[in-house]
Write an enzyme that holds these catalytic residues in place. Structure first.
Site, PDB file in Angstrom:
ATOM      1  CD1 TRP A 116      -8.586  -3.918   8.138  1.00  0.00           C
ATOM      2  CD2 TRP A 116     -10.307  -3.893   6.912  1.00  0.00           C
ATOM      3  NE1 TRP A 116      -8.721  -2.863   7.876  1.00  0.00           N
ATOM      4  CE2 TRP A 116      -9.664  -2.665   6.995  1.00  0.00           C
ATOM      5  CE3 TRP A 116     -11.140  -4.269   5.784  1.00  0.00           C
ATOM      6  CZ2 TRP A 116     -10.163  -1.768   6.269  1.00  0.00           C
ATOM      7  CZ3 TRP A 116     -11.614  -3.211   5.317  1.00  0.00           C
ATOM      8  CH2 TRP A 116     -11.170  -1.839   5.333  1.00  0.00           C
ATOM      9  CG  ASP A 215      -6.143  -9.440   4.806  1.00  0.00           C
ATOM     10  OD1 ASP A 215      -5.088  -8.714   4.247  1.00  0.00           O
ATOM     11  OD2 ASP A 215      -7.262  -8.836   4.873  1.00  0.00           O
ATOM     12  CE  LYS A 240      -3.518  -0.813   4.450  1.00  0.00           C
ATOM     13  NZ  LYS A 240      -4.354   0.163   5.106  1.00  0.00           N
TER      14      LYS A 240
END
Length: 413
Positions: A116, A215, A240
């Site tokens: 990511w 992030d 999540k």
């Protein structure tokens, strides 16, 4: 399907939600806040929903101790949308602060620890507007020089003096790599923060409001965020630990909510209106229709979190869950059955990744888990193997059931 028939979802996202929250959400789908209208039907500008939105913000602010220097915003587009938004908004800020700098003098610093952060860096390169740097790269510490299996050593970090942004991904969902967390026991906070595996906040440029971007998509609300007030932007997809897919939560330092149109007149790239933090802030996150249902369910999760003890509660529980699984993984490694992907000291609390050794054994392991009502543990398509996600909704009892199966599998080989 009745609650008793539900499987245990160890998937990496969209992820498990607490049964009690889902049951409450069904009531709101029919009648939200005694309005006679379902939450999926109600106007996003109705007084009932805007009041609810304010309560969700308050729950986040309280549980993470978000200071008044930062705004909490709600938007769409996921973490991938923020790969673009942080570049455009923070380059606009940099242009307003330093209008005479050339593009090649504007540095965008990226810390690479997995798939990511690599994707975020690629988007920075694609958008341009400055010199895009890799200031630390976990692959350089791997045996083959290609694998993301560790947090870079702190001596490898090379931050720019006056960057437009400094980006890092706190937890890499695909690769199972996460920055270490300073617990409340043991050494002093300063000593802990200089340990290997920690994000090196102490190495960031001094005497300036560093545009630090975190992030936190796959670890948001799972444990405290160190130096939260020093971040320019923290963002997280809700799917999540918080709620359904579709919602992205932002914590933005107020000096980073800038007039992007004025910056564009000075030469910065124009910012699409729904990616502008100023648009979101001035519109109280309802400039356009936000993901109303996702916000509603996220609010139910956050309310339940507060009743259980907030982030402090989950920090303790998630630590125990991770320790259980890693202990069993080490047992399997010792028996030649499992092999972990990640170097010790860099392992994620949220996503435990490993392979099952032997021809056909991975398929056998997955089949056995499914037969026991445990799903979602197949690894990401880009790396394969096994990935067990231990998000907040996964209980200690469910984790114990998984560990029991892992032990049985090891002993049967």
């Amino acid at each position: 399907m009745a609650t008793s028939q539900r499987v245990i979802n160890f998937g990496a996202g969209p992820s498990a939600l607490p049964d009690s929250v889902l049951e409450d959400a069904t009531k709101g789908l029919l009648n939200f806040d005694n309005t006679g209208i379902g939450i999926a039907e109600i106007s996003h500008r109705s007084p009932e929903f805007t009041a609810y939105l304010a309560s969700v913000e308050a729950l986040i602010r309280q549980q993470l101790n978000v200071p008044s220097t930062h705004s909490i915003l709600f938007t769409q587009g996921g973490g991938t949308g923020q790969f673009s938004a942080v570049v455009l908004n923070l380059l606009a800020r940099h242009r307003l602060l330093y209008p005479d700098l050339r593009e090649e003098e504007r540095n965008l610093d990226y810390v690479l620890t997995g798939s990511w952060s690599l994707a975020a860096w690629k988007e920075g390169v694609r958008l341009g507007g400055g010199k895009v740097n890799v200031v630390a790269d976990g692959r350089r510490g791997s045996e083959d020089g290609k694998t993301f299996d560790n947090v870079p050593g702190r001596d490898s970090f090379r931050f720019s003096e006056n960057p437009a942004l400094v980006y890092y991904c706190e937890n890499e969902t695909v690769n199972g790599v996460q920055f270490k967390h300073a617990l409340s026991d043991g050494d002093s906070q300063e000593e802990k923060e200089e340990e290997e595996g920690m994000f090196p906040f102490h190495l960031l440029p001094k005497d300036q409001l560093v545009p630090l971007v975190g992030d936190y998509s796959s670890s948001f609300m799972s444990r405290s965020i160190p130096h939260l007030a020093d971040h320019a932007v923290i963002y997280a997809g809700a799917q999540k630990n918080i709620g359904p897919a579709g919602l992205t939560i932002l914590i933005v330092r107020n000096d980073c909510i800038v007039d992007v149109d004025t910056a564009a007149q000075l030469g910065a790239q124009p910012v699409p209106i729904t990616l502008s933090y100023k648009t979101l802030a001035e519109g109280n996150s309802v400039y356009n229709t936000p993901p109303v249902l996702a916000i509603y369910i996220s609010g139910l999760v956050l309310k339940r979190n507060a009743e259980l003890g907030g982030v402090e509660y989950y920090e303790r529980v998630n630590r125990r869950k991770a320790e259980m699984v890693y202990e069993c993984l080490r047992l399997g490694e010792g028996k030649g059955v499992f092999k972990g992907y990640v170097k010790k000291g860099s392992e994620s609390w949220m996503n435990v990744v490993f392979v099952v050794l032997g021809e056909g054994k991975e398929k056998e392991f997955l089949k056995g888990a499914e037969e026991r009502g445990m799903v979602g543990i197949k690894g990401h398509r880009s790396v394969g193997g096994i990935r067990i996600s231990l998000y907040n909704a996964i209980t200690e009892e469910q984790t114990e059931k998984l560990v029991k199966y892992m032990r049985e599998f090891v002993e049967s080989q």
